[in-house]
Design a protein around this motif. Structure first.
Motif, PDB file in Angstrom:
ATOM      1  N   ASP A 142       0.866  -1.190   0.000  1.00 14.83           N
ATOM      2  CA  ASP A 142       0.000   0.000   0.000  1.00 14.83           C
ATOM      3  C   ASP A 142       0.895   1.231   0.000  1.00 14.83           C
ATOM      4  OD1 ASP A 142      -1.902   2.085   0.647  1.00 14.83           O
ATOM      5  OD2 ASP A 142      -3.235   0.504   1.362  1.00 14.83           O
ATOM      6  N   THR A 147      -2.059   3.703   6.373  1.00 17.37           N
ATOM      7  CA  THR A 147      -2.745   2.413   6.230  1.00 17.37           C
ATOM      8  C   THR A 147      -1.787   1.273   6.529  1.00 17.37           C
ATOM      9  OG1 THR A 147      -4.269   3.304   4.575  1.00 17.37           O
ATOM     10  CG2 THR A 147      -3.987   0.912   4.640  1.00 17.37           C
ATOM     11  N   CYS A 151      -2.512  -1.370   9.607  1.00 17.31           N
ATOM     12  CA  CYS A 151      -2.714  -2.800   9.337  1.00 17.31           C
ATOM     13  C   CYS A 151      -1.577  -3.639   9.906  1.00 17.31           C
ATOM     14  CB  CYS A 151      -2.833  -3.028   7.836  1.00 17.31           C
ATOM     15  SG  CYS A 151      -4.335  -2.340   7.096  1.00 17.31           S
ATOM     16  N   ASP A 186      -3.394  -2.814  -1.986  1.00 15.72           N
ATOM     17  CA  ASP A 186      -4.207  -1.633  -2.291  1.00 15.72           C
ATOM     18  C   ASP A 186      -4.630  -1.689  -3.754  1.00 15.72           C
ATOM     19  OD1 ASP A 186      -5.483   0.777  -2.177  1.00 15.72           O
ATOM     20  OD2 ASP A 186      -3.636   1.966  -2.393  1.00 15.72           O
ATOM     21  N   LEU A 215      -7.416  -3.933  -0.505  1.00 21.03           N
ATOM     22  CA  LEU A 215      -7.744  -2.824   0.390  1.00 21.03           C
ATOM     23  C   LEU A 215      -8.044  -1.608  -0.477  1.00 21.03           C
ATOM     24  CD1 LEU A 215      -4.802  -3.167   2.947  1.00 21.03           C
ATOM     25  CD2 LEU A 215      -7.166  -3.882   3.304  1.00 21.03           C
ATOM     26  N   LYS A 238     -11.614   0.563   3.144  1.00 22.87           N
ATOM     27  CA  LYS A 238     -10.925   1.470   4.061  1.00 22.87           C
ATOM     28  C   LYS A 238     -11.934   2.476   4.606  1.00 22.87           C
ATOM     29  CE  LYS A 238      -6.469   1.387   1.601  1.00 22.87           C
ATOM     30  NZ  LYS A 238      -5.443   2.194   0.911  1.00 22.87           N
ATOM     31  N   VAL A 240     -10.051   0.281   7.521  1.00 29.54           N
ATOM     32  CA  VAL A 240     -10.191  -1.136   7.866  1.00 29.54           C
ATOM     33  C   VAL A 240     -10.503  -1.279   9.349  1.00 29.54           C
ATOM     34  CG1 VAL A 240      -9.021  -3.346   7.939  1.00 29.54           C
ATOM     35  CG2 VAL A 240      -8.603  -1.786   6.043  1.00 29.54           C
ATOM     36  N   LEU A 245     -10.340  -7.197   9.557  1.00 29.17           N
ATOM     37  CA  LEU A 245      -9.038  -7.489   8.969  1.00 29.17           C
ATOM     38  C   LEU A 245      -8.495  -8.820   9.492  1.00 29.17           C
ATOM     39  CD1 LEU A 245      -6.583  -6.666   7.279  1.00 29.17           C
ATOM     40  CD2 LEU A 245      -5.727  -5.421   9.298  1.00 29.17           C
TER      41      LEU A 245
END
Length: 679
Positions: A142, A147, A151, A186, A215, A238, A240, A245
């Protein structure tokens, strides 16, 4: 120790399992099985107690009632997010069959129906030892730093190993090096969009089955659908949510690891225990061989399987399969292979140099399985198996599927005839019937020995000369798969002779014909019935019975024609039998299916009054045919032509001097024997 202890890998920490609820017998069962592999069981009555224990020590698995599966799965997730490494705890549940689906949807990894099953503990330990305990490995791609940080923090908190990428450059090399269980990707990347990355991964030989979860803040349905069509497995929006997740990654990774275990390549030798798909591939490879070895496929099934399944439950059934597999394997050579291809059913592929070796192996397999009881808790169960075996198919479609069908057809026969039996055909005769048909006919002959009866039909002859109606009796063995048909004499003749059943069939046919003729005479009707018989089957008892019938019902027996193979007459092996039959005043007919008409000349001195020839032989005979027929009929004998396919042939055959015609095309125009009318 049992088989379970052999599965404990060196260096692996002893198992720790928590039990929430469950009865005393279940607790004792699980405790004993875990102790056998150096593990231990912790038992809790309330969820609160269990939560506190998990905070102190995280178990390998938790066993709970099915109704609690969703709540416990959520609690494990919350514990993981709080810093306790509970994300990899396996969740096993027990309950009623109708609770299975809800439990698995709720997050359970394993479900068993019977908590009182005496083999539950062994099954649980076996399942746990098969699990991959390595931390889940996730590759996160990503370009958004926040993000990635969020994550990564969530996944690492629950014990996963995460590697981050801010761009897609070199992603294939990273996948090859890092070997992730899953990729979080992503959808919108600046250098290359996520769909292109997925297509590259899917088209490579590095990760064609690697789970990929997208994502994105994308909320357009078309974009999501395009991502999934490209090869993505899931789509998370998103921002998330941590629980979503964790659940998405955990479920996908677990499924992928199970699939990867199943897809491990088999050894090149294709021997030993194989997965079903590999076993079927090995069968296909065997069909390509051109050596002289005897290759045999065996279908084995444990007798009374439904009752055993009900008695033992799922865990006990699996333990029984392992035990039977061990007993089977003890009888096989290193190059042989086998597979559990259905519940309580195995396929075996073996090769031997001699037929006798295969016969010995089949007997040894029956003995090996039945030789010792199967111990389930405190109960000992007697075992037996049924076996169907088949050589590779040689007729029709040659395929592994056809080979399997032949083996299962033999298995069905074995099971119908009883338990602890083996049935099949070990013959390389290229002119023999198809193995499936041989086995069904063999079964029908065995049923005959137990009191069943064949089917009798009367096929009329078209009478061109003479006044008395003539019929042929057709004897058919019953075909349970097609009750309106059956197996006629040409198909069962050799098998019945081998099994010494031919004399019984011939006597039944003769008795039925005599009864029919006697009944017609009481009605004032006359006819002749021709009954095929085997001269070799006429022993002293058969002749004595026929003599008694001749004395008791002389007129009816006098209307019989005993149809014999002219080759038996030519061979001279049954001269004495023919002498006895003619001494009894029996009328003998001969049939010649050689395709030649020379029997009209060769058998002028034989004691037969009627000769049967196929229409094809008449059609291909030369100019001497008319003289041969004239000579034959001039000696007071009659001639029957069989296999006439068209009424158009009747006129020419009448002109030749033929007495009777027979064929399916003529039957509708001729009165049946039970019509009560000979005109």
């Amino acid at each position: 120790m049992g088989e379970s202890s052999r599965g404990l890998k060196s260096g692996r920490a002893p198992l720790c399992v928590d039990l929430l609820g469950g009865g005393e017998s279940m607790y004792a069962n699980l405790s004993a099985a875990l102790a056998d592999v150096g593990g231990r069981l912790r038992r809790f009555e309330r969820a609160e107690q269990w939560v506190e224990a998990v905070r102190e020590e995280v178990p390998d698995a938790t066993v709970v009632p099915a109704a609690l599966s969703t709540a416990i799965a959520e609690m494990l997730g919350k514990l993981s997010l709080s810093g306790i490494p509970a994300g990899n705890v396996l969740l096993a549940t027990f309950g009623r069959p109708k609770e299975r689906l809800d439990a698995l949807i709720g997050g359970a990894d394993w479900f068993v129906e019977r908590s009182t099953d005496p083999l539950l503990g062994q099954a649980l330990v076996d399942w746990l030892l098969q699990q991959d305990v390595e931390p889940f490995r996730v590759l996160l791609i990503d370009d958004d730093r926040e993000t990635r940080m969020l994550c990564s923090a969530i996944l690492r908190k629950v014990g996963m190993v995460v590697e981050e990428l801010a761009e897609t450059t070199g992603v294939l090399a990273v996948v090859k090096r890092f070997r992730p269980d899953l990729v979080l990707l992503d959808l919108h990347m600046p250098d290359q969009d996520g769909i292109a990355v997925v297509q590259a991964l899917r088209s490579s030989d590095i990760a064609p089955l690697l789970p990929i979860v997208f994502l994105s803040g994308e909320d357009r349905p078309n974009a999501r659908n395009a991502a999934l069509r490209a090869g993505g497995d899931d789509f998370l929006a998103k921002p998330v949510r941590p629980q979503a997740l964790i659940a998405a990654v955990r479920s996908r990774v677990k499924r992928a690891r199970v699939l990867n275990r199943q897809l491990r390549p088999r050894s090149e030798s294709a021997s030993g225990r194989l997965r079903r798909s590999d076993f079927l591939s090995a069968l296909s490879e065997c069909l390509q061989r051109t050596d002289d070895a005897w290759h045999l496929l065996l279908a084995l099934r444990i007798d009374d399987a439904p009752a055993l399944r009900e008695k033992l439950g799922l865990a006990g059934t699996h333990a029984l399969e392992r035990e039977v597999a061990n007993r089977i394997a003890s009888q096989l050579a290193p190059e042989d292979s086998y597979s559990l291809w259905e519940e309580l059913g195995f396929g075996l592929m073996v090769s031997r140099n001699q037929r006798a070796e295969l016969e010995s192996l089949v007997a040894d397999l029956l003995t090996a399985v039945a030789g010792a009881p199967f111990v389930a808790g405190e109960e000992s169960l007697s075992l037996s198996i049924s076996i169907g075996f088949s050589l590779p198919p040689t007729q029709g479609v040659i395929s592994a599927e056809r080979w399997v069908q032949q083996a299962f057809a033999a298995l069905a026969m074995a099971r119908r005839l009883g338990t602890g039996r083996a049935e099949g055909v070990l013959s390389r005769d290229p002119s023999a019937l198809a193995p499936e048909r041989i086995m069904v006919i063999t079964q029908a002959l065995k049923d005959l020995a137990r009191g069943s009866r064949p089917r009798f039909e009367f096929q009329p002859m078209l009478q061109l000369r003479g006044e008395q109606a003539h019929f042929s009796l057709i004897c058919k063995l019953a075909d349970l798969r097609n009750p309106l048909e059956g197996y006629p004499r040409p198909q069962y003749l050799e098998l019945a002779r081998e099994q010494e059943q031919l004399s019984i069939l011939d006597r039944m046919a003769l008795f039925h014909a005599i009864e029919t003729l006697d009944d017609r005479r009481r009605q004032g009707l006359a006819a002749n019935i021709m009954v095929p018989v085997d001269l070799g089957a006429f022993d002293e008892r058969q002749l004595a019975w026929l003599k008694a019938e001749r004395q008791r019902r002389p007129d009816a027996v006098g209307d019989l024609l005993l149809e014999v193979d002219v080759e038996d007459i030519r061979s001279g092996q049954h001269v004495e039998t023919l002498r006895h039959l003619t001494a009894l005043g029996m009328n003998v007919a001969g049939y010649d299916h050689s395709g030649s008409v020379m029997a009209l000349h060769d058998l002028l001195g034989a004691p037969i009054s009627l000769l049967s020839l196929p229409h094809g032989a008449i059609q291909t005979a030369g100019a001497q045919l008319s003289d041969l027929i004239t000579e034959w009929r001039g000696s007071g004998r009659r001639l029957l032509v069989v296999g006439v396919e068209s009424m158009k042939s009747v006129s020419s055959l009448w002109n030749l001097g033929i007495d009777y015609l027979q064929g399916d095309a003529l039957a509708a125009a001729i009165p049946r024997i039970d019509d009560g009318d000979d005109d």
